[in-house]
Design a protein around this motif. Structure first.
Motif, mmCIF file in Angstrom:
data_model
loop_
_atom_site.group_PDB
_atom_site.id
_atom_site.type_symbol
_atom_site.label_atom_id
_atom_site.label_comp_id
_atom_site.label_asym_id
_atom_site.label_seq_id
_atom_site.Cartn_x
_atom_site.Cartn_y
_atom_site.Cartn_z
ATOM 1 N N ARG A 220 42.672 42.671 36.431
ATOM 2 C CA ARG A 220 42.146 43.616 35.566
ATOM 3 C C ARG A 220 40.647 43.947 36.170
ATOM 4 N NH1 ARG A 220 45.000 40.658 33.212
ATOM 5 N NH2 ARG A 220 43.466 39.359 32.972
ATOM 6 N N TYR A 221 40.507 43.541 37.555
ATOM 7 C CA TYR A 221 39.054 43.920 38.202
ATOM 8 C C TYR A 221 39.501 44.350 39.643
ATOM 9 C CZ TYR A 221 36.082 41.229 35.043
ATOM 10 O OH TYR A 221 35.212 40.953 34.239
ATOM 11 N N THR A 222 38.541 45.116 40.027
ATOM 12 C CA THR A 222 38.722 45.626 41.553
ATOM 13 C C THR A 222 37.548 44.794 42.379
ATOM 14 O OG1 THR A 222 38.158 47.494 43.023
ATOM 15 C CG2 THR A 222 37.232 47.572 40.939
ATOM 16 N N SER A 223 37.801 44.611 43.413
ATOM 17 C CA SER A 223 36.801 43.924 44.392
ATOM 18 C C SER A 223 35.753 44.705 44.689
ATOM 19 C CB SER A 223 37.272 43.528 45.630
ATOM 20 O OG SER A 223 38.014 44.784 46.345
ATOM 21 N N ALA A 224 35.600 45.783 44.439
ATOM 22 C CA ALA A 224 34.423 46.841 44.653
ATOM 23 C C ALA A 224 33.267 46.722 43.565
ATOM 24 C CB ALA A 224 34.962 48.322 44.572
ATOM 25 N N LYS A 225 33.644 45.889 42.480
ATOM 26 C CA LYS A 225 32.705 45.714 41.491
ATOM 27 C C LYS A 225 31.519 44.625 42.133
ATOM 28 C CE LYS A 225 32.127 43.498 36.802
ATOM 29 N NZ LYS A 225 31.390 44.460 36.327
ATOM 30 N N TRP A 226 32.091 43.788 42.959
ATOM 31 C CA TRP A 226 31.025 42.818 43.484
ATOM 32 C C TRP A 226 30.591 43.087 44.985
ATOM 33 C CZ3 TRP A 226 35.450 41.109 41.305
ATOM 34 C CH2 TRP A 226 35.530 40.534 40.003
ATOM 35 N N TRP A 227 31.490 43.656 45.639
ATOM 36 C CA TRP A 227 31.570 43.472 47.219
ATOM 37 C C TRP A 227 31.489 44.964 47.732
ATOM 38 C CZ3 TRP A 227 29.930 39.167 47.995
ATOM 39 C CH2 TRP A 227 30.638 37.983 47.188
ATOM 40 N N LYS A 229 29.325 46.881 48.734
ATOM 41 C CA LYS A 229 28.358 46.990 49.917
ATOM 42 C C LYS A 229 28.334 45.868 51.028
ATOM 43 C CE LYS A 229 25.403 50.444 47.786
ATOM 44 N NZ LYS A 229 26.441 51.098 47.242
ATOM 45 N N ALA A 230 29.310 44.918 50.860
ATOM 46 C CA ALA A 230 29.170 43.673 51.518
ATOM 47 C C ALA A 230 29.601 44.131 52.905
ATOM 48 C CB ALA A 230 30.339 42.635 51.075
ATOM 49 N N PRO A 231 28.838 43.737 54.235
ATOM 50 C CA PRO A 231 29.342 44.175 55.370
ATOM 51 C C PRO A 231 30.471 43.866 55.844
ATOM 52 C CG PRO A 231 27.498 42.502 55.547
ATOM 53 C CD PRO A 231 27.802 43.058 54.083
ATOM 54 N N TRP A 232 31.068 42.395 55.298
ATOM 55 C CA TRP A 232 32.278 41.912 55.962
ATOM 56 C C TRP A 232 33.540 42.679 55.168
ATOM 57 C CZ3 TRP A 232 34.551 39.992 51.459
ATOM 58 C CH2 TRP A 232 33.743 39.564 50.480
ATOM 59 N N MET A 233 33.414 43.577 54.109
ATOM 60 C CA MET A 233 34.423 44.007 53.449
ATOM 61 C C MET A 233 35.002 45.331 53.975
ATOM 62 S SD MET A 233 35.677 43.025 50.547
ATOM 63 C CE MET A 233 36.662 43.727 49.072
ATOM 64 N N ASP A 234 36.223 45.139 54.573
ATOM 65 C CA ASP A 234 36.762 46.328 55.229
ATOM 66 C C ASP A 234 37.367 47.312 54.310
ATOM 67 O OD1 ASP A 234 35.997 45.780 57.800
ATOM 68 O OD2 ASP A 234 37.266 43.969 57.682
ATOM 69 N N PHE A 235 38.315 46.647 53.316
ATOM 70 C CA PHE A 235 38.943 47.568 52.288
ATOM 71 C C PHE A 235 39.021 46.655 51.099
ATOM 72 C CE2 PHE A 235 42.116 44.780 54.403
ATOM 73 C CZ PHE A 235 43.108 44.406 53.187
ATOM 74 N N HIS A 236 39.380 47.244 50.001
ATOM 75 C CA HIS A 236 39.427 46.683 48.705
ATOM 76 C C HIS A 236 40.875 46.387 48.247
ATOM 77 C CE1 HIS A 236 34.816 47.189 48.004
ATOM 78 N NE2 HIS A 236 34.966 48.348 48.246
ATOM 79 N N LYS A 275 30.546 53.347 46.317
ATOM 80 C CA LYS A 275 30.330 53.752 47.442
ATOM 81 C C LYS A 275 29.908 52.593 48.349
ATOM 82 C CE LYS A 275 31.163 58.217 46.292
ATOM 83 N NZ LYS A 275 31.751 57.583 44.917
ATOM 84 N N PRO A 276 30.164 52.797 49.522
ATOM 85 C CA PRO A 276 30.998 53.753 50.195
ATOM 86 C C PRO A 276 32.303 53.651 50.030
ATOM 87 C CG PRO A 276 30.510 52.336 51.932
ATOM 88 C CD PRO A 276 29.672 51.771 50.762
ATOM 89 N N ILE A 277 33.239 54.778 49.997
ATOM 90 C CA ILE A 277 34.670 54.820 49.599
ATOM 91 C C ILE A 277 35.361 53.806 50.919
ATOM 92 C CG2 ILE A 277 36.823 56.036 49.849
ATOM 93 C CD1 ILE A 277 35.275 58.245 48.185
ATOM 94 N N LYS A 278 36.328 53.249 50.299
ATOM 95 C CA LYS A 278 37.210 52.365 51.448
ATOM 96 C C LYS A 278 38.419 52.169 50.882
ATOM 97 C CE LYS A 278 33.315 49.355 52.463
ATOM 98 N NZ LYS A 278 32.814 47.777 52.753
ATOM 99 N N PRO A 279 39.331 52.089 51.566
ATOM 100 C CA PRO A 279 40.885 51.610 51.218
ATOM 101 C C PRO A 279 41.166 50.814 50.093
ATOM 102 C CG PRO A 279 40.587 52.008 53.772
ATOM 103 C CD PRO A 279 39.266 51.693 53.064
ATOM 104 N N VAL A 280 42.039 51.133 49.483
ATOM 105 C CA VAL A 280 42.313 50.169 48.072
ATOM 106 C C VAL A 280 43.685 50.140 47.945
ATOM 107 C CG1 VAL A 280 42.072 51.938 46.566
ATOM 108 C CG2 VAL A 280 41.455 49.617 45.831
ATOM 109 N N LEU A 281 44.235 49.052 47.440
ATOM 110 C CA LEU A 281 45.377 48.758 47.156
ATOM 111 C C LEU A 281 45.643 47.711 45.944
ATOM 112 C CD1 LEU A 281 46.998 45.920 48.406
ATOM 113 C CD2 LEU A 281 46.607 47.062 50.490
ATOM 114 N N ASP A 282 46.893 47.681 45.089
ATOM 115 C CA ASP A 282 46.924 46.700 44.040
ATOM 116 C C ASP A 282 47.508 45.575 44.877
ATOM 117 O OD1 ASP A 282 47.398 45.415 41.800
ATOM 118 O OD2 ASP A 282 48.681 47.068 40.804
#
Length: 506
Positions: A220-227, A229-236, A275-282
């Protein structure tokens, strides 16, 4: 005539060899699309993530079992398998080999072939993982590497300095493998030991510039909540989890509104709010044949129609793909291994579960999405009028000249066909459980009501919870000037490597 038949046979052989040799990474490395919503290869080829969950693959399967499992994944169109690299310190595989022999000093296992293997001839834990990754490569499958399960980090079994050493080891060993996708996390909130996850991620990225990286959060969480703006994060990724509507289970820290537990579509919008928007999947929805809520074995089990619903809801909401999971497969259950959830391996084994309907039905979603122009696709709920909620909720996605509406309960649909180009629209119905198409006719471009129980659809209403008889599916409307589908086409096209012959000499 004989020469003609020989030529046809030769062309068939060449085609088979080409398909056997063709791998996704032949199109170049994976990258984020220009609109920041999808994944693609360097040459512009779309990459639709059709993931499968094989968490305990490195530990519980031997070489022959791993070969059979990955072959079956290829046949059903899966192009990513998510695994736990380790879920203990040390982890022990089926050959009795530990992942660690000297704490976090990984020097004994360093390089492409482990130092220990060269010295003693031992087939080590990491040699077996190498073998699995290479098997996946032969089958055209990426391995989603969850480097260490989150609970181990939470329990203090990986410090910042150890994370740097471990990340360096992993990056050096696998940076040149074409079929790696890195996962930080592992069913854990990103604000638990964030300094460890940062150290692990940045250590890998400092060496490995070839592969994408993401984070697997808790339910029930998305990785975007914490990461975000992390420079190593390519997609959520998000984990919609395994609870049914209203199954709160007493959590004090509950990040979503009550009675939305199954609404995984909402995580796409909530991720893109960062933000910034990144691709995301379940990356972890409800698994097929697992108890609802996980922990009570007397609860009903999620069925094939449920996992289909999660997949279509998420992708039509804008996800760049989807990961399927099965209770028996993700644990690699077999006799002698205890289960964490529901039935044990003496009730259903992982290899029996490969025949379950949900495992075989995910490919129809990928085939459907890849039948149309890819990068222009957007979610568009304005297509739907008089929408419902929960199971009666319709969900729509479209390109410039096609639209798709997923209907879980076979309810009536009032749809605005003017949202795409064309004065006339050709309309089909696709059964989500079989991929079978039925051409419904040509319609004027206006608001129309489609009724499943009327003549022309010829299908009965879905019995919710029945994974085998469910008639959920997709209404497809296409500008009549376009030929993405043919009127006499009876099944969605197979655009995967599944079913293609393998080159056994590769």
């Amino acid at each position: 005539m004989r020469k003609k038949m020989m030529l046809i046979a030769l062309l068939t052989m060449v085609t088979t060899i080409v398909w056997a040799d063709q791998k996704p990474w032949d199109n170049g490395r994976l990258k984020v699309s220009d609109n920041q919503r999808f994944l693609m290869h360097e040459n512009g080829t779309p990459f639709f993530w059709q993931g499968e969950t094989g968490w305990l693959l490195p530990e519980r399967l031997d070489r022959a079992e791993a070969e059979w499992y990955l072959q079956r994944c290829r046949e059903e169109g899966y192009n990513v398998v998510q695994i736990q690299v380790i879920d203990a310190v040390p982890a022990i595989n089926i050959y009795g080999q530990p992942s660690h022999i000297n704490g976090w000093d990984m020097e004994a296992f360093a390089s492409g072939k482990s130092g220990l293997s060269r010295i003693s001839g031992t087939y080590t834990y990491w040699d077996h993982l190498d073998y699995i990754i290479d098997l996946a490569r032969q089958n055209g499958i990426y391995i989603g590497m969850v480097c260490i399960w989150g609970g181990l980090v939470k329990d203090g079994k990986l410090s910042v300095d150890e994370a740097k050493e471990y990340g360096t080891f992993l990056a050096n060993r696998y940076k040149d493998k074409p079929n790696i996708i890195w996962f930080m996390g592992g069913d854990i909130q990103g604000d638990i030991k964030p300094e460890v996850w940062n150290a692990l991620a940045t250590s890998i990225k400092a060496i490995d510039h070839n592969h994408l990286m993401t984070y697997h959060p808790r339910g029930r969480y998305t990785s975007a909540k914490w990461w975000s703006k992390a420079p190593w994060m390519d997609f959520h990724t998000f984990q919609s989890g395994h609870r049914r509507y209203g199954q709160r289970m007493g959590n004090a820290d509950y990040p979503i509104p009550d009675n939305t537990e199954e609404d995984n579509w909402m995580y796409v919008d909530s991720t893109w709010a960062y933000k910034p928007i990144k691709p995301v999947l379940d990356a972890e929805p409800s698994y097929e044949d697992i108890p609802m809520g996980l922990h009570d074995k007397t609860e009903p089990h999620w069925q094939a129609c449920d996992v289909r619903r999660y997949a279509y809801w998420s992708v039509f909401a804008g996800s760049c793909g989807h990961t399927y999971g099965h209770n028996a497969i993700m644990q690699m259950l077999k006799p002698g291994y205890p289960t964490s959830y529901g039935d044990a391996g003496d009730v259903k084994t992982w290899y029996q579960a490969l025949n379950d309907p949900g495992f075989q039905q995910m490919k129809f979603l990928r085939q459907l999405i890849l039948s149309f122009p890819y990068f222009e696709r957007i979610p568009d709920q304005s297509i739907i009028q008089d929408n419902g909620s929960q199971y009666d909720r319709l969900i729509a996605t479209r390109g410039n000249d096609y639209l798709l509406v997923y209907n879980y309960t076979s309810r009536d649909m009032k749809l605005d066909l003017r949202k795409i180009s064309g004065a006339k629209k050709n309309v089909w119905w696709m059964n989500a459980g079989t991929g079978i198409l039925r051409y419904l006719g040509e319609y004027d471009s206006k608001v129309l009501t489609f009724r499943h129980h009327k003549k022309g659809f010829g299908i009965e209403r879905l019995r919710v919870g029945d994974g085998t008889s469910g008639m959920d599916g997709v209404l497809i409307a296409i500008d009549a000037q376009k030929d993405y589908l043919q009127k006499d086409q009876v099944r969605i096209a197979n655009r995967t490597l599944g079913g293609k012959a393998r080159d056994l000499n590769e």
